[in-house]
Design an enzyme around this catalytic site. Structure first.
Site, short mmCIF file in Angstrom:
data_model
loop_
_atom_site.label_atom_id
_atom_site.label_comp_id
_atom_site.label_asym_id
_atom_site.label_seq_id
_atom_site.Cartn_x
_atom_site.Cartn_y
_atom_site.Cartn_z
N CYS A 1 0.69 4.56 -3.20
CA CYS A 1 1.68 4.78 -4.25
C CYS A 1 1.37 6.04 -5.05
CB CYS A 1 1.76 3.56 -5.17
SG CYS A 1 2.54 2.15 -4.36
N CYS B 1 -1.81 1.71 -6.17
CA CYS B 1 -2.73 1.90 -5.05
C CYS B 1 -2.68 3.37 -4.60
CB CYS B 1 -2.36 0.97 -3.90
SG CYS B 1 -0.85 1.43 -3.01
N GLU C 1 6.65 -8.64 -0.10
CA GLU C 1 5.71 -8.93 0.97
C GLU C 1 6.44 -9.37 2.23
OE1 GLU C 1 1.99 -10.36 -1.84
OE2 GLU C 1 3.04 -11.87 -0.67
N ASN C 2 5.70 -9.36 3.35
CA ASN C 2 6.24 -9.77 4.63
C ASN C 2 5.11 -10.44 5.41
OD1 ASN C 2 6.96 -9.25 7.63
ND2 ASN C 2 8.84 -8.78 6.54
N ALA C 3 5.46 -11.40 6.23
CA ALA C 3 4.43 -12.08 7.05
C ALA C 3 3.68 -11.08 7.92
CB ALA C 3 5.07 -13.16 7.92
N TYR D 1 2.03 -8.02 7.55
CA TYR D 1 1.52 -7.31 6.36
C TYR D 1 1.99 -5.86 6.22
CZ TYR D 1 -1.63 -5.37 2.92
OH TYR D 1 -2.14 -4.72 1.84
N GLU E 1 5.89 0.32 -6.86
CA GLU E 1 6.10 1.73 -7.20
C GLU E 1 6.90 2.44 -6.13
OE1 GLU E 1 1.86 0.62 -8.58
OE2 GLU E 1 3.27 0.01 -7.02
#
Length: 134
Positions: A96, A93, A46-48, A50, A57
């Protein structure tokens, strides 16, 4: 290439434990089998900001492609909740699914989704992504 679902689920769970998910606290791991038989793992990062994050995957696909692999046979996916319990039926998702479709035959590609440490559901990519673009 015949994949061992139990080994793949275990590898996906191990990868999920290494995920970087400080915002959602929902960790996902993937274990991808290349046509060569080699297994590549990935975890969500994750990253701040988004959109900068990456799913497990796609992380596994990127790792495999960087090593020269472009054909895949199967993937196992495992999600871990914040309390470390397994999130049953954590399917890939849409992004992916389409990424996997780029490198796999949808009717033959197996997707194993962990239900517990020793059980999983099995899908084909075609079943998860009908009428795919490819």
């Amino acid at each position: 290439m015949e994949a061992n679902p139990q080994e793949l689920v275990q590898a996906a769970l191990a990868a999920a434990k290494r995920a970087y998910a400080p915002y959602s606290r929902f960790r996902v791991g993937a274990a991808l089998v290349a046509a060569s038989g080699r297994v590549y793992t990935g975890a969500n990062v994750e990253n701040a900001s988004y959109p900068c994050g990456i799913c497990a995957e796609r992380a596994a696909v990127a790792r495999a492609v960087a090593e020269g692999e472009t054909r895949f046979a199967a993937v196992a996916v495992a999600g871990l909740k914040p309390d470390d319990s397994i999130a049953a039926d954590c399917t890939p998702c849409g992004l992916c699914r389409q990424t996997l479709r780029e490198f796999a035959a949808p009717d033959d590609f197996k997707v194993y989704v962990a239900s517990s440490e020793s059980s999983w559901r099995e899908f084909t990519l075609a079943g998860l992504l009908p009428e795919s673009f490819g």
